[in-house]
Write an enzyme that holds these catalytic residues in place. Structure first.
Site, mmCIF file in Angstrom:
data_model
loop_
_atom_site.group_PDB
_atom_site.id
_atom_site.type_symbol
_atom_site.label_atom_id
_atom_site.label_comp_id
_atom_site.label_asym_id
_atom_site.label_seq_id
_atom_site.Cartn_x
_atom_site.Cartn_y
_atom_site.Cartn_z
ATOM 1 C CE LYS A 1 -4.392 -1.745 1.464
ATOM 2 N NZ LYS A 1 -5.574 -1.660 2.283
ATOM 3 C CE LYS B 1 -6.461 -7.038 -1.428
ATOM 4 N NZ LYS B 1 -7.241 -6.907 -0.257
ATOM 5 C CE LYS C 1 -13.659 -2.084 0.724
ATOM 6 N NZ LYS C 1 -12.614 -2.071 1.735
HETATM 7 N N1 AQP Z 1 -9.927 -10.010 -3.239
HETATM 8 C C1 AQP Z 1 -10.338 -10.499 -2.082
HETATM 9 N N2 AQP Z 1 -10.655 -11.810 -1.955
HETATM 10 C C2 AQP Z 1 -11.091 -12.320 -0.758
HETATM 11 N N3 AQP Z 1 -11.255 -11.562 0.349
HETATM 12 C C3 AQP Z 1 -10.961 -10.256 0.262
HETATM 13 N N4 AQP Z 1 -11.012 -9.254 1.145
HETATM 14 C C4 AQP Z 1 -10.610 -8.093 0.560
HETATM 15 N N5 AQP Z 1 -10.288 -8.326 -0.722
HETATM 16 C C5 AQP Z 1 -10.494 -9.652 -0.941
HETATM 17 C C6 AQP Z 1 -11.452 -9.387 2.531
HETATM 18 O O1 AQP Z 1 -12.504 -8.463 2.744
HETATM 19 C C7 AQP Z 1 -12.466 -8.044 4.109
HETATM 20 C C8 AQP Z 1 -12.584 -6.569 4.194
HETATM 21 O O2 AQP Z 1 -11.454 -5.969 3.592
HETATM 22 P P1 AQP Z 1 -11.108 -4.465 3.902
HETATM 23 O O3 AQP Z 1 -11.958 -3.569 3.150
HETATM 24 O O4 AQP Z 1 -11.135 -4.207 5.338
HETATM 25 O O5 AQP Z 1 -9.614 -4.298 3.463
HETATM 26 P P2 AQP Z 1 -8.776 -4.871 2.299
HETATM 27 O O6 AQP Z 1 -8.413 -6.281 2.568
HETATM 28 O O7 AQP Z 1 -7.638 -3.942 2.125
HETATM 29 O O8 AQP Z 1 -9.795 -4.837 1.061
HETATM 30 P P3 AQP Z 1 -9.648 -4.140 -0.333
HETATM 31 O O9 AQP Z 1 -10.870 -4.348 -1.102
HETATM 32 O O10 AQP Z 1 -8.377 -4.548 -1.005
HETATM 33 O O11 AQP Z 1 -9.612 -2.627 0.030
HETATM 34 P P4 AQP Z 1 -8.547 -1.547 -0.279
HETATM 35 O O12 AQP Z 1 -8.422 -1.513 -1.766
HETATM 36 O O13 AQP Z 1 -9.141 -0.319 0.309
HETATM 37 O O14 AQP Z 1 -7.285 -1.959 0.365
HETATM 38 C C9 AQP Z 1 -11.172 -8.578 4.710
HETATM 39 O O15 AQP Z 1 -11.456 -9.727 5.488
HETATM 40 C C10 AQP Z 1 -10.363 -8.967 3.514
HETATM 41 O O16 AQP Z 1 -9.489 -10.043 3.800
#
Ligand code: AQP
Length: 354
Positions: A115, A217, A220
């Protein structure tokens, strides 16, 4: 493991549109777990500041994640749904954990490296300390089980390390309070205040990948909206994104082994399997030998069938923000009471004057 009363805790950041990865990797597991467990599900709004301080519509994002929880089937009366900033004890315990965690541990966190990108000097201190706040989110309730996607595995290992170091450093202070319990970690007996959390990662889709690049992966924060299916996408958008999803020119294999070296095909088959509650082998038994021109329309139909009711319910809930806010206020109040109990004990263990 321990005699701690089982408690499930997990959180989701209000940092943008929830996508299929969040749903299959996390939220769907939250729903399944609530049947047999005491559960707390949190919109982790303090975490949302770590990568970007100013958010145009923070309230809207918090409400939208809450609406997704409710639309997916989480029961906020039986369980606790709340947003993190309503419970200041998370931040208080995070500070204590900042003093427990070692810089060497933090330096190993791959999510920070991903990040922060190349210009690490410009990343916020909050982004660096994020795993310590995550450990506090969980341990301020002495939660025992945490359903997450695979990307969070390393942070949960760190949570265990922090709990263990706190337990060991304060062992002699915990004992006379009568607040700890005896657990065994490996072969070591430990008089513990904090439990060793168990990550719940297994499931049909622990890591859903980008529709544009099977090695990344689904996220968002990916600048391309075509890389993900959002829970708020209507059926036309879902159809367009799946039709445009990257694939290779070959037909689908009949065996799971044939997906090796074909990350995009593997991802689409995995998504189909997770949405249909089947295994990849089941999906390939049905579609093996078929071209993507046949498989993709079937995936569109399935994705729309599963996601349309959630989408409709989210929209209905978002039209009534007063109801969502009331759910969060009620959850926040109940969460604060639990967190304050832990913090009163932690302050006593550390030896702060009350
Ligand atoms: N691609 C994914 N596949 C499976 N699980 C996922 N999670 C996130 N992406 C995937 C799971 O969703 C939960 C919430 O995630 P989060 O929003 O708290 O943070 P993150 O993991 O950083 O998710 P994003 O979508 O990638 O957000 P950004 O882009 O903002 O960093 C967690 O349990 C995560 O494991």
């Amino acid at each position: 493991m321990s005699e701690f009363k089982p408690l499930v805790f997990s959180g989701v950041q209000p940092t943008g549109n929830l996508h299929l990865g969040n749903y299959l990797g996390a939220i769907r597991k939250f729903v399944a777990l609530q049947e047999k467990n005491d559960c707390m599900y949190c919109v982790v709004d303090l975490h949302a500041l770590t990568a970007q301080l100013v958010h145009e519509d923070m309230i809207g994002q918090i409400r939208s994640i809450t609406a997704a929880f409710l639309a997916a089937g989480i029961d906020p009366k039986q369980h606790i749904v709340f947003n993190q900033s309503q419970v200041p004890q998370h931040a208080e315990l995070a500070w204590i954990f900042n003093c427990v965690a070692r810089i060497g541990w933090m330096n190993r966190m791959t999510q920070f490296k991903d990040k922060a990108g190349k210009d690490r000097e410009q990343a916020s201190l909050g982004l660096y300390a994020y795993p310590s706040l995550m450990a506090a989110d969980i341990l301020v309730y002495r939660a025992t089980h945490v359903p997450v996607g695979e990307d969070q595995k390393q942070h949960l290992e760190l949570t265990r390390d922090i709990a263990m170091k706190f337990n060991m450093d304060f062992m002699e202070k915990i004992r006379p309070t009568g607040l700890g319990i005896d657990i065994t970690v490996g072969d070591e007996p430990v008089h513990a205040y904090f439990p060793m959390v168990e990550p719940l990662i297994d499931g049909p889709a622990p890591r859903v990948m980008s529709l544009k690049d099977g090695s990344k992966k689904m996220s968002k924060s990916d600048p391309s909206d075509l890389s993900r299916i959002n829970l708020m996408d209507d059926s036309d958008a879902i159809s367009k994104k799946i039709r445009k999803a990257k694939t290779d020119p070959d037909a689908l294999p009949s065996e799971v082994d044939g997906l090796k070296g074909r990350p995009e095909a593997d991802n689409l088959v995995g998504i189909f399997a997770a949405l249909a509650d089947k295994t990849k082998a089941d999906v390939l038994a049905e579609f093996g030998g078929q071209q993507f021109s046949v498989f993709k329309p079937a995936l569109v139909d399935l994705a729309v069938e599963v996601l349309a009711p959630i989408n409709a319910e989210m929209r209905r809930l978002m039209d009534d923000p007063g109801h969502i806010d009331a759910v969060l206020r009620d959850g926040g109040e109940r969460a604060r009471a639990r967190a304050e109990k832990t913090m009163t004990e932690v302050r006593d263990i550390i030896g702060f004057v009350r």
